[in-house]
Motif scaffolding. Structure first.
Motif, PDB file in Angstrom:
ATOM      1  N   SER A  43       0.835  -1.207   0.000  1.00  0.00           N
ATOM      2  CA  SER A  43       0.000   0.000   0.000  1.00  0.00           C
ATOM      3  C   SER A  43       0.868   1.254   0.000  1.00  0.00           C
ATOM      4  O   SER A  43       0.561   2.230  -0.692  1.00  0.00           O
ATOM      5  N   ALA A  44       1.962   1.230   0.755  1.00  0.00           N
ATOM      6  CA  ALA A  44       2.853   2.389   0.773  1.00  0.00           C
ATOM      7  C   ALA A  44       3.591   2.532  -0.550  1.00  0.00           C
ATOM      8  O   ALA A  44       3.745   3.647  -1.075  1.00  0.00           O
ATOM      9  N   GLY A  45       4.011   1.410  -1.125  1.00  0.00           N
ATOM     10  CA  GLY A  45       4.762   1.461  -2.360  1.00  0.00           C
ATOM     11  C   GLY A  45       3.943   1.882  -3.564  1.00  0.00           C
ATOM     12  O   GLY A  45       4.466   2.496  -4.500  1.00  0.00           O
ATOM     13  N   LEU A  46       2.645   1.570  -3.556  1.00  0.00           N
ATOM     14  CA  LEU A  46       1.774   1.903  -4.688  1.00  0.00           C
ATOM     15  C   LEU A  46       0.857   3.085  -4.387  1.00  0.00           C
ATOM     16  O   LEU A  46      -0.035   3.397  -5.183  1.00  0.00           O
ATOM     17  N   ASN A  47       1.028   3.700  -3.204  1.00  0.00           N
ATOM     18  CA  ASN A  47       0.267   4.898  -2.821  1.00  0.00           C
ATOM     19  C   ASN A  47      -1.238   4.650  -2.787  1.00  0.00           C
ATOM     20  O   ASN A  47      -2.033   5.432  -3.326  1.00  0.00           O
ATOM     21  N   VAL A  48      -1.626   3.524  -2.170  1.00  0.00           N
ATOM     22  CA  VAL A  48      -3.044   3.229  -1.968  1.00  0.00           C
ATOM     23  C   VAL A  48      -3.228   2.817  -0.515  1.00  0.00           C
ATOM     24  O   VAL A  48      -2.259   2.517   0.192  1.00  0.00           O
ATOM     25  N   THR A  49      -4.476   2.806  -0.067  1.00  0.00           N
ATOM     26  CA  THR A  49      -4.744   2.367   1.298  1.00  0.00           C
ATOM     27  C   THR A  49      -4.609   0.847   1.397  1.00  0.00           C
ATOM     28  O   THR A  49      -4.636   0.135   0.387  1.00  0.00           O
ATOM     29  N   GLU A  50      -4.488   0.346   2.619  1.00  0.00           N
ATOM     30  CA  GLU A  50      -4.375  -1.101   2.807  1.00  0.00           C
ATOM     31  C   GLU A  50      -5.619  -1.852   2.319  1.00  0.00           C
ATOM     32  O   GLU A  50      -5.492  -2.918   1.696  1.00  0.00           O
ATOM     33  N   PRO A  51      -6.845  -1.367   2.587  1.00  0.00           N
ATOM     34  CA  PRO A  51      -8.014  -2.072   2.027  1.00  0.00           C
ATOM     35  C   PRO A  51      -7.975  -2.157   0.504  1.00  0.00           C
ATOM     36  O   PRO A  51      -8.349  -3.181  -0.076  1.00  0.00           O
ATOM     37  N   VAL A  52      -7.519  -1.089  -0.146  1.00  0.00           N
ATOM     38  CA  VAL A  52      -7.418  -1.119  -1.608  1.00  0.00           C
ATOM     39  C   VAL A  52      -6.334  -2.098  -2.037  1.00  0.00           C
ATOM     40  O   VAL A  52      -6.505  -2.868  -2.987  1.00  0.00           O
ATOM     41  N   ALA A  53      -5.222  -2.101  -1.335  1.00  0.00           N
ATOM     42  CA  ALA A  53      -4.159  -3.054  -1.655  1.00  0.00           C
ATOM     43  C   ALA A  53      -4.653  -4.493  -1.507  1.00  0.00           C
ATOM     44  O   ALA A  53      -4.199  -5.394  -2.219  1.00  0.00           O
ATOM     45  N   GLY A  54      -5.592  -4.700  -0.600  1.00  0.00           N
ATOM     46  CA  GLY A  54      -6.162  -6.036  -0.411  1.00  0.00           C
ATOM     47  C   GLY A  54      -6.894  -6.550  -1.631  1.00  0.00           C
ATOM     48  O   GLY A  54      -7.104  -7.763  -1.770  1.00  0.00           O
ATOM     49  N   TYR A  55      -7.279  -5.640  -2.531  1.00  0.00           N
ATOM     50  CA  TYR A  55      -7.947  -6.073  -3.763  1.00  0.00           C
ATOM     51  C   TYR A  55      -7.021  -6.919  -4.639  1.00  0.00           C
ATOM     52  O   TYR A  55      -7.489  -7.649  -5.517  1.00  0.00           O
ATOM     53  N   LEU A  56      -5.715  -6.832  -4.427  1.00  0.00           N
ATOM     54  CA  LEU A  56      -4.798  -7.663  -5.195  1.00  0.00           C
ATOM     55  C   LEU A  56      -5.030  -9.143  -4.898  1.00  0.00           C
ATOM     56  O   LEU A  56      -4.836  -9.996  -5.766  1.00  0.00           O
ATOM     57  N   ALA A  57      -5.433  -9.434  -3.669  1.00  0.00           N
ATOM     58  CA  ALA A  57      -5.770 -10.813  -3.316  1.00  0.00           C
ATOM     59  C   ALA A  57      -7.178 -11.164  -3.783  1.00  0.00           C
ATOM     60  O   ALA A  57      -7.424 -12.253  -4.312  1.00  0.00           O
TER      61      ALA A  57
END
Length: 432
Positions: A43-57
């Motif tokens: 999330s920090a590396g792609l500048n998104v929130t953790e819930p949004v980063a969870g969409y990768l899963a």
């Protein structure tokens, strides 16, 4: 039939090829789970929130559900060796793409490519195994291959997460990509060249569902997966509520993964001889272990024992059900296997939602009890599916089926000897 389109049963058990397949399974599971342990960094590396980063899963699993059936049908005529090598290469490309992604959208597309390969892999690998080992050793072979799943859970994801913490999340994906490239080379040289047999029925979900037993297995197996993920997803809140030590969460995950290997080993010894009895005992044990977990408040040893039973059971039920769906699917075994890949992914998704509902409704201590309910439903389906879905094996028929009644009749023509008459195996005469 041309010898180019089929491979006879090998004289020797193909351990090397099966270990390569197990490593492919390990890579697939590690690829699927890796973002979960690296969400803060991603999330920090792609500048998104953790819930949004969870969409990768979430996107990874969603692609499997949507594409597994049509893509498997589209690629049905590709030789299995070529397809498996291509899928491993696709995993490597997907992970490299994620590791080099400049933004979240690019990473999402890369993960969707990986999900596409993941679903197709599981529709291909089990039927491939049945073509490279003798029929009476399919269960043993599946146990070897599926050990890669448990190793991915127990070792792959935690090691990948640790690597991400040391070198960064991008490095973790790139290392996994490099491992995938090496595995692609091994798969090319070590997997047997097995093509789709020319007169084998084309994959058809509709016809597979019509096969007796397929619907039962495609329902019972996902129910077990649903139960596992309902509890597994919320194991941390349960451990906290049960007043167990903070380190118990990571310890529990390790125990579940390691005991899964034990379950796979046990299933490998029994799936070809006593599949029905073993599956019923295993399913009942999972239900009991889950239902008793709330009693482990403040008692870490008891909690770990129950989790060991749960984890071992989860490892074993995959082997029993995989063998069952291949048998029930008959000539449409690949389509039937693809159907279970789809329903299992639905089970994973619904399981997390089901566990969330139990957590909200009754708190963390209710989650294990709620998880035990779909396990009991799966047990009922298993018991009812004796004829087609879960028939007894060669070493359990005398235990599960009534023995023929032996009756003594005098021999004709005044012969003083007696003759023994045994009714047909499927009919038992009334002793009265």
């Amino acid at each position: 039939m041309s010898s180019a389109t089929s491979v006879p049963s090998p004289a020797r058990f193909p351990y090397a090829a099966l270990l390569v397949l197990a490593t492919i399974a390990f890579t697939a599971i590690t690829t699927e789970l890796l973002p979960s342990g690296l969400l803060p960094q991603i999330s920090a590396g792609l500048n998104v929130t953790e819930p949004v980063a969870g969409y990768l899963a979430a996107a990874y699993a969603s692609v499997i559900v949507v594409t597994v059936v049509p893509v498997a049908r589209l690629l049905a005529r590709i030789p299995r060796h070529t397809l498996l090598v291509g899928l491993v290469l696709t995993f490597a490309a997907s992970n490299a793409w994620v590791g080099l992604s400049p933004d979240f959208t690019t990473a999402m597309i890369a993960r969707m490519v990986g999900g596409l390969a993941h679903g197709l892999l599981w529709t291909t690998m089990a039927p491939f195994v049945t073509r490279v080992v003798p029929a009476n050793q399919v269960g043993k072979a599946l146990a070897i291959v599926f050990s890669g799943n448990s190793l991915g859970l127990a070792i792959g994801a935690p090691v990948g997460t640790a690597l991400g913490g040391l070198l960064g999340w991008r490095a973790a994906f790139l290392v996994l990509a490099g491992f995938g490239l090496l595995l692609t080379v091994l798969a090319f040289f070590m997997l047997p060249r097995v093509q789709r047999i020319s007169d084998t029925a084309r994959p058809s979900i509709r016809r597979a569902i019509a096969e007796p037993g397929v619907k039962a297995v495609a329902t019972a197996w996902p129910l077990l997966v649903l139960a596992h993920f309902a509890l597994f997803t919320y194991i941390a809140p349960f451990i906290r509520e049960a007043a167990l030590p903070e380190y118990a969460t990571s310890l529990a995950l390790t125990v579940l993964g390691a005991s899964g290997l034990l379950g796979i080993w046990i299933a490998g010894l029994t799936v070809d001889s006593r599949p029905r009895r073993s599956l019923m005992i295993t399913t009942a044990a999972i239900a009991v272990s889950m239902a008793l977990l709330p009693l482990a408040v403040g008692n870490l040893p008891l909690a770990l024992v129950l989790m060991t039973v749960w984890g071992a059971g989860l490892g074993a039920i995959g082997i029993y059900n995989q063998a069952a769906i291949l048998r029930a699917g008959g000539e449409y075994s690949e389509a039937a296997n693809g159907l279970t890949v789809l329903t299992i992914q639905l089970g994973i998704t619904v399981g997390a939602l089901y566990g969330s509902g139990a957590l909200v409704a009754g708190g963390p201590m209710l989650v294990p009890v709620a998880a035990a309910l779909p396990v009991l439903a799966a047990l009922v389906i298993t018991i009812a599916g004796k004829k087609h879905a879960y028939p007894p094996g060669p070493r359990e028929r005398t235990w599960l089926e009534p023995r023929p009644v032996r009756q003594i009749h005098p021999s004709p023509a005044g012969d003083s000897r007696n003759t023994t008459v045994e009714p047909a195996p499927d009919k038992v005469e009334d002793p009265a």
